[in-house]
Design a protein around this motif. Structure first.
Motif, PDB file in Angstrom:
ATOM      1  N   LYS A 104       9.075   7.734  -0.616  1.00 52.17           N
ATOM      2  CA  LYS A 104       8.284   8.953  -0.430  1.00 52.17           C
ATOM      3  C   LYS A 104       7.151   9.015  -1.453  1.00 52.17           C
ATOM      4  CE  LYS A 104      11.975  11.741   1.604  1.00 52.17           C
ATOM      5  NZ  LYS A 104      12.951  12.831   1.385  1.00 52.17           N
ATOM      6  N   ILE A 105       7.440   8.594  -2.678  1.00 53.71           N
ATOM      7  CA  ILE A 105       6.408   8.557  -3.726  1.00 53.71           C
ATOM      8  C   ILE A 105       5.374   7.491  -3.393  1.00 53.71           C
ATOM      9  CG2 ILE A 105       5.972   8.070  -6.165  1.00 53.71           C
ATOM     10  CD1 ILE A 105       8.814   9.168  -6.731  1.00 53.71           C
ATOM     11  N   ARG A 106       5.857   6.327  -2.968  1.00 52.76           N
ATOM     12  CA  ARG A 106       4.949   5.228  -2.642  1.00 52.76           C
ATOM     13  C   ARG A 106       4.068   5.538  -1.434  1.00 52.76           C
ATOM     14  NH1 ARG A 106       9.019   0.006  -3.441  1.00 52.76           N
ATOM     15  NH2 ARG A 106       8.674  -0.228  -5.680  1.00 52.76           N
ATOM     16  N   LEU A 107       4.557   6.377  -0.545  1.00 54.81           N
ATOM     17  CA  LEU A 107       3.788   6.726   0.649  1.00 54.81           C
ATOM     18  C   LEU A 107       2.439   7.327   0.262  1.00 54.81           C
ATOM     19  CD1 LEU A 107       3.819   6.840   3.744  1.00 54.81           C
ATOM     20  CD2 LEU A 107       4.846   9.107   3.575  1.00 54.81           C
ATOM     21  N   GLU A 108       2.399   8.066  -0.838  1.00 53.49           N
ATOM     22  CA  GLU A 108       1.154   8.664  -1.303  1.00 53.49           C
ATOM     23  C   GLU A 108       0.353   7.718  -2.178  1.00 53.49           C
ATOM     24  OE1 GLU A 108       0.057  11.446  -0.059  1.00 53.49           O
ATOM     25  OE2 GLU A 108       1.914  11.548   1.101  1.00 53.49           O
ATOM     26  N   ASN A 109       1.051   6.965  -3.025  1.00 52.11           N
ATOM     27  CA  ASN A 109       0.351   6.122  -4.014  1.00 52.11           C
ATOM     28  C   ASN A 109      -0.053   4.761  -3.468  1.00 52.11           C
ATOM     29  OD1 ASN A 109       0.768   8.176  -5.855  1.00 52.11           O
ATOM     30  ND2 ASN A 109       2.684   7.308  -6.606  1.00 52.11           N
ATOM     31  N   ASN A 110       0.882   4.085  -2.798  1.00 50.90           N
ATOM     32  CA  ASN A 110       0.619   2.736  -2.296  1.00 50.90           C
ATOM     33  C   ASN A 110       1.608   2.413  -1.182  1.00 50.90           C
ATOM     34  OD1 ASN A 110      -0.052   0.113  -1.833  1.00 50.90           O
ATOM     35  ND2 ASN A 110       0.186  -0.590  -3.944  1.00 50.90           N
ATOM     36  N   PRO A 111       1.297   2.807   0.055  1.00 48.67           N
ATOM     37  CA  PRO A 111       2.252   2.637   1.157  1.00 48.67           C
ATOM     38  C   PRO A 111       2.660   1.189   1.415  1.00 48.67           C
ATOM     39  CG  PRO A 111       0.083   3.283   1.980  1.00 48.67           C
ATOM     40  CD  PRO A 111       0.054   3.466   0.497  1.00 48.67           C
ATOM     41  N   LEU A 112       1.815   0.234   1.051  1.00 50.10           N
ATOM     42  CA  LEU A 112       2.165  -1.175   1.267  1.00 50.10           C
ATOM     43  C   LEU A 112       3.409  -1.577   0.485  1.00 50.10           C
ATOM     44  CD1 LEU A 112      -1.332  -2.916   1.236  1.00 50.10           C
ATOM     45  CD2 LEU A 112       0.050  -2.280   3.209  1.00 50.10           C
ATOM     46  N   ARG A 113       3.666  -0.920  -0.637  1.00 48.93           N
ATOM     47  CA  ARG A 113       4.836  -1.249  -1.451  1.00 48.93           C
ATOM     48  C   ARG A 113       6.138  -0.902  -0.736  1.00 48.93           C
ATOM     49  NH1 ARG A 113       4.766  -4.953  -4.302  1.00 48.93           N
ATOM     50  NH2 ARG A 113       6.594  -4.179  -5.380  1.00 48.93           N
ATOM     51  N   ILE A 114       6.073  -0.002   0.234  1.00 49.57           N
ATOM     52  CA  ILE A 114       7.276   0.363   0.989  1.00 49.57           C
ATOM     53  C   ILE A 114       7.799  -0.843   1.775  1.00 49.57           C
ATOM     54  CG2 ILE A 114       8.214   1.917   2.766  1.00 49.57           C
ATOM     55  CD1 ILE A 114       6.137   3.980   1.926  1.00 49.57           C
ATOM     56  N   LEU A 115       6.905  -1.756   2.122  1.00 50.68           N
ATOM     57  CA  LEU A 115       7.315  -2.955   2.860  1.00 50.68           C
ATOM     58  C   LEU A 115       8.271  -3.824   2.043  1.00 50.68           C
ATOM     59  CD1 LEU A 115       3.857  -3.941   4.402  1.00 50.68           C
ATOM     60  CD2 LEU A 115       5.707  -2.657   5.490  1.00 50.68           C
ATOM     61  N   ASP A 116       8.301  -3.629   0.728  1.00 52.93           N
ATOM     62  CA  ASP A 116       9.193  -4.400  -0.148  1.00 52.93           C
ATOM     63  C   ASP A 116      10.504  -3.677  -0.433  1.00 52.93           C
ATOM     64  OD1 ASP A 116       7.297  -6.403  -0.413  1.00 52.93           O
ATOM     65  OD2 ASP A 116       6.338  -5.430  -2.118  1.00 52.93           O
ATOM     66  N   SER A 117      10.699  -2.517   0.167  1.00 50.54           N
ATOM     67  CA  SER A 117      11.890  -1.709  -0.130  1.00 50.54           C
ATOM     68  C   SER A 117      13.182  -2.460   0.199  1.00 50.54           C
ATOM     69  CB  SER A 117      11.845  -0.394   0.665  1.00 50.54           C
ATOM     70  OG  SER A 117      13.044   0.335   0.472  1.00 50.54           O
TER      71      SER A 117
END
Length: 221
Positions: free
Chosen positions: A197-210
């Protein structure tokens, strides 16, 4: 009195293992020298800000995995988590590259990441690296892949290796992709992990590494 032990995830390299390290180092050195790369030896300790700027504050490396500490001058330092940032810093600081020039460098040594030790992951690990500086087109990537192929062939594991290439395109296509990804993920905002949820605002591409199971399930589509 408790017996002294090494820190978890920071292993001793015993004599019978050292032979293997020496062999790999020798082959790597020979391959790189034959293609005109010069060795550079980098500090184990750097300013933490170097990696925050180069890797990004939202990455797992910076958020969770760096060994950071304050020295006696209250400077925030860290044990290097990877080699690229330090290598580029050294090249710029020492004037190794100038306008229009190309510099080929390689390094090897210990890197450090604070993560849960498990099979294949250590807190102190050893890494080879190459940097082809001053080349702006994809030939730098091709040469780096080719060097890896030469190394793997010389240590006789090329047949066990699979090459996977991924790209997010140029800056324009990357920004367009981020917009579409953000729009897609907002439909699942209540189901995403707190970190995503935090990454969605800051850097959504990082969610792909979750590594979160629910996040992975959402991303599967």
């Amino acid at each position: 009195m408790k017996t002294a032990r090494s820190i978890r995830g920071m292993s001793d390299i015993l004599p019978e293992e050292v032979v293997c390290y020496q062999f790999l180092e020798s082959v790597f050195r020979d391959v790189l020298h034959s293609y005109g790369y010069d060795e550079i030896r980098l500090p184990l300790v750097e300013y933490a800000e170097l990696f925050r700027r180069s890797i990004g504050c939202e990455t797992d490396i910076v958020e969770k995995e760096m060994y950071t500490f304050l020295d006696r001058s209250d400077e925030l330092l860290c044990l290097r988590p990877e080699g690229t940032a330090g290598c580029v810093r050294a090249a710029v600081q020492n004037g190794l590259i100038s306008q229009g020039s190309i510099k080929k460098l390689w390094y090897m040594g210990s890197m450090f990441r604070y993560e849960r030790p498990q099979k294949g992951r250590l807190r102190q690990f050893h890494q080879f690296g190459v940097e082809l500086l001053g080349v702006k087109d994809y030939f730098a990537d091709i040469e780096t892949i080719y060097l890896a192929k030469c190394f793997l062939k010389k240590i006789d594991v090329l047949s066990q290796t699979i090459l996977k290439i991924n790209s997010l395109g140029d800056n324009e296509s990357r920004e367009n992709y981020k917009i579409k990804l953000k729009s897609f993920l907002k439909k699942y905002i209540n189901d995403l992990s707190s970190e995503s949820k935090i990454r969605l605002e800051n850097n959504p591409l990082r969610i792909l590494d979750s590594k979160n199971k629910k996040d992975i399930e959402i991303l599967s589509s």
